[in-house]
Write a protein that holds these residues in place. Structure first.
Motif, PDB file in Angstrom:
ATOM      1  N   HIS A   1       0.776  -1.226  -0.031  1.00 33.60           N
ATOM      2  CA  HIS A   1       0.089  -0.009   0.107  1.00 33.60           C
ATOM      3  C   HIS A   1       1.032   1.212  -0.016  1.00 33.60           C
ATOM      4  CE1 HIS A   1      -3.682  -2.458   1.040  1.00 33.60           C
ATOM      5  NE2 HIS A   1      -2.633  -3.144   1.728  1.00 33.60           N
ATOM      6  N   ARG A   2       0.688   1.963  -0.897  1.00 31.84           N
ATOM      7  CA  ARG A   2       1.298   3.291  -0.918  1.00 31.84           C
ATOM      8  C   ARG A   2       0.520   4.310  -1.541  1.00 31.84           C
ATOM      9  NH1 ARG A   2       5.952   2.200  -5.815  1.00 31.84           N
ATOM     10  NH2 ARG A   2       4.528   2.228  -7.585  1.00 31.84           N
ATOM     11  N   ALA A   3       0.544   5.735  -0.980  1.00 31.77           N
ATOM     12  CA  ALA A   3      -0.071   6.769  -1.487  1.00 31.77           C
ATOM     13  C   ALA A   3       0.715   7.379  -2.619  1.00 31.77           C
ATOM     14  CB  ALA A   3      -0.490   7.601  -0.356  1.00 31.77           C
ATOM     15  N   ILE A   4       0.099   7.727  -3.704  1.00 33.72           N
ATOM     16  CA  ILE A   4       0.601   8.497  -4.891  1.00 33.72           C
ATOM     17  C   ILE A   4      -0.067   9.594  -4.996  1.00 33.72           C
ATOM     18  CG2 ILE A   4       1.041   8.276  -7.261  1.00 33.72           C
ATOM     19  CD1 ILE A   4       0.945   5.278  -7.051  1.00 33.72           C
ATOM     20  N   GLY A   5       0.548  10.862  -4.878  1.00 33.92           N
ATOM     21  CA  GLY A   5      -0.174  11.907  -4.980  1.00 33.92           C
ATOM     22  C   GLY A   5      -0.299  12.661  -6.517  1.00 33.92           C
TER      23      GLY A   5
ATOM     24  N   SER B   1       4.182   3.830 -13.305  1.00 31.87           N
ATOM     25  CA  SER B   1       5.469   3.419 -13.569  1.00 31.87           C
ATOM     26  C   SER B   1       6.305   4.509 -14.272  1.00 31.87           C
ATOM     27  CB  SER B   1       5.613   2.434 -14.675  1.00 31.87           C
ATOM     28  OG  SER B   1       4.963   2.648 -15.859  1.00 31.87           O
ATOM     29  N   MET B   2       5.679   5.786 -14.966  1.00 30.01           N
ATOM     30  CA  MET B   2       6.513   6.684 -15.413  1.00 30.01           C
ATOM     31  C   MET B   2       6.735   7.604 -14.113  1.00 30.01           C
ATOM     32  SD  MET B   2       4.076   7.295 -18.613  1.00 30.01           S
ATOM     33  CE  MET B   2       4.624   9.199 -19.006  1.00 30.01           C
ATOM     34  N   ASP B   3       5.875   7.884 -13.282  1.00 29.55           N
ATOM     35  CA  ASP B   3       6.005   8.664 -12.247  1.00 29.55           C
ATOM     36  C   ASP B   3       6.823   8.236 -11.078  1.00 29.55           C
ATOM     37  OD1 ASP B   3       4.524  10.703 -13.341  1.00 29.55           O
ATOM     38  OD2 ASP B   3       2.812  10.280 -11.905  1.00 29.55           O
ATOM     39  N   HIS B   4       6.767   6.976 -10.785  1.00 27.60           N
ATOM     40  CA  HIS B   4       7.589   5.890  -9.769  1.00 27.60           C
ATOM     41  C   HIS B   4       8.447   4.738 -10.515  1.00 27.60           C
ATOM     42  CE1 HIS B   4       5.625   8.342  -6.626  1.00 27.60           C
ATOM     43  NE2 HIS B   4       4.460   8.481  -7.568  1.00 27.60           N
TER      44      HIS B   4
END
Length: 362
Positions: free
Chosen positions: A15-19, A122-125
């Protein structure tokens, strides 16, 4: 083009929050079927985790960022010009656009919106550092306002693989996102799977049964290692595995591959060869028909292939790839071949045809 703000809910093992989202070969074989008797304990465990039911963790709504992708694709399309688009339309002869009147239109629109958002992750992280076991077991679930959710299985592992193949995420996103309708073609496969092409025909999408996806994920790490050791492998380049669920309905699974018939403009014949004769005949389309059919073993009877100087490496690579499949207990695969007529200045001595040889499951 920058994408609108998006928040993505991630469930299951991680679980991770992505802004906010930042705007931004050959011959192949598809690993399919076969028993999992040769699976390693780690592979079975990773596949089981990846296919487990979602944990009751937080799930946040994903905003409509795919529309930004659609606008970007439309802008790019206008720049290509009318003549380019007419030529592209002609190259689709025998394929059928999944337009609003098509029974699968709603599902493919969800696939496009979901894949646009999944690729943005995948582009942002992008994955960094050496690959980990978690890369092969992670499942990211994105819940969309339109009433569906799209799962991305082993996302970091496939992101690394696409990068190793020189495939830019921006191109992948533009081709699979909502920039144009998916294309459907008539399949001679006995399975009940649905087959699609991206609007530019670069990528092939196929629905899969849950069990098939489990087998694929169990073998994924070894598959990636094989491609790293043998960059000229004839195995299919698998690019992603996803699930789609509408409301509280049953999940549908699908895979994404590089299309073995791209570019298709000059291909005149396509064959799926298994090396057997039972049920291996397809009635050819009438002469002049726009229907694109993949023919089978008995249709190829009487024809030969002259590989010339390519024969040695091709046979050796086929031996390596089939030995790998045998180690995995994979039995259901075939060799795809396509005839492509040469221009006059491309013709070599003694031949007017060049073979593009590709392998894939039926």
């Amino acid at each position: 083009m920058p994408a609108p703000p998006a928040r993505i809910g991630c469930s299951r093992d991680r679980h991770r929050a992505i802004g906010r989202s930042r705007g931004r070969g050959g011959a192949w074989l598809l690993l399919r079927g076969g028993g999992a008797a040769g699976d390693t304990a780690r592979g079975r465990e990773a596949a089981t985790r990846a296919m487990a039911a979602p944990s009751p963790g937080p799930r946040e709504v994903l905003a409509s960022s795919p529309e930004a992708g659609s606008r970007a694709a439309a802008a790019g399309s206008s720049r290509r010009g009318l003549l380019w688009r007419l030529r592209e339309k002609q190259s689709r002869l025998g394929l059928f656009e999944i337009d609003p009147g098509h029974e699968l239109h709603q599902m493919t629109c969800m696939m496009q919106a979901g894949l646009w958002a999944a690729t943005q992750v995948s582009m942002d992280h992008p994955p960094t550092g050496p690959p980990t076991e978690e890369d092969f077991s992670q499942v990211l679930t994105q819940v969309h306002e339109q009433g569906f959710e799209l799962g991305t299985l082993a996302g970091p592992a496939f992101a690394r693989l696409r990068r190793s193949l020189g495939l830019a995420d921006e191109d992948y996103q533009a081709a699979l996102g909502p920039g144009g309708p998916y294309l459907q073609f008539l399949s001679t496969s006995k399975s009940k799977a649905s087959f699609f092409l991206s609007h530019d025909q670069r990528f092939f999408l196929k629905t899969q049964r849950r069990r098939e996806v489990q087998v694929l994920l169990a073998h994924l790490s070894r598959y990636v290692q094989h491609l790293q050791r043998h960059p000229h492998s004839l195995l299919a380049r698998l690019l992603g595995v996803h699930s789609l669920r509408v409301a509280q309905g049953k999940k549908k699974y699908f895979i994404i591959m590089q299309s073995v018939f791209f570019p298709a403009g000059r291909i005149s014949e396509r064959y799926d060869i298994k090396g057997c004769e039972v049920s291996r005949w397809v009635d050819p389309a009438p002469e002049g028909s726009p229907i694109v059919l993949v023919l089978k073993d008995l249709n190829f009877e009487g024809k030969t292939i002259n590989l010339g100087p390519q024969r040695s490496w091709f046979l050796r690579q086929m031996e390596l790839d089939t030995a790998f499949l045998r180690e995995l207990n994979v039995l259901d695969y075939s060799l795809l071949m396509a005839f492509q007529r040469l221009h006059e200045d491309e013709k070599g001595l003694g031949s007017s045809l060049i073979f593009r040889t590709v392998s894939s499951a039926p």
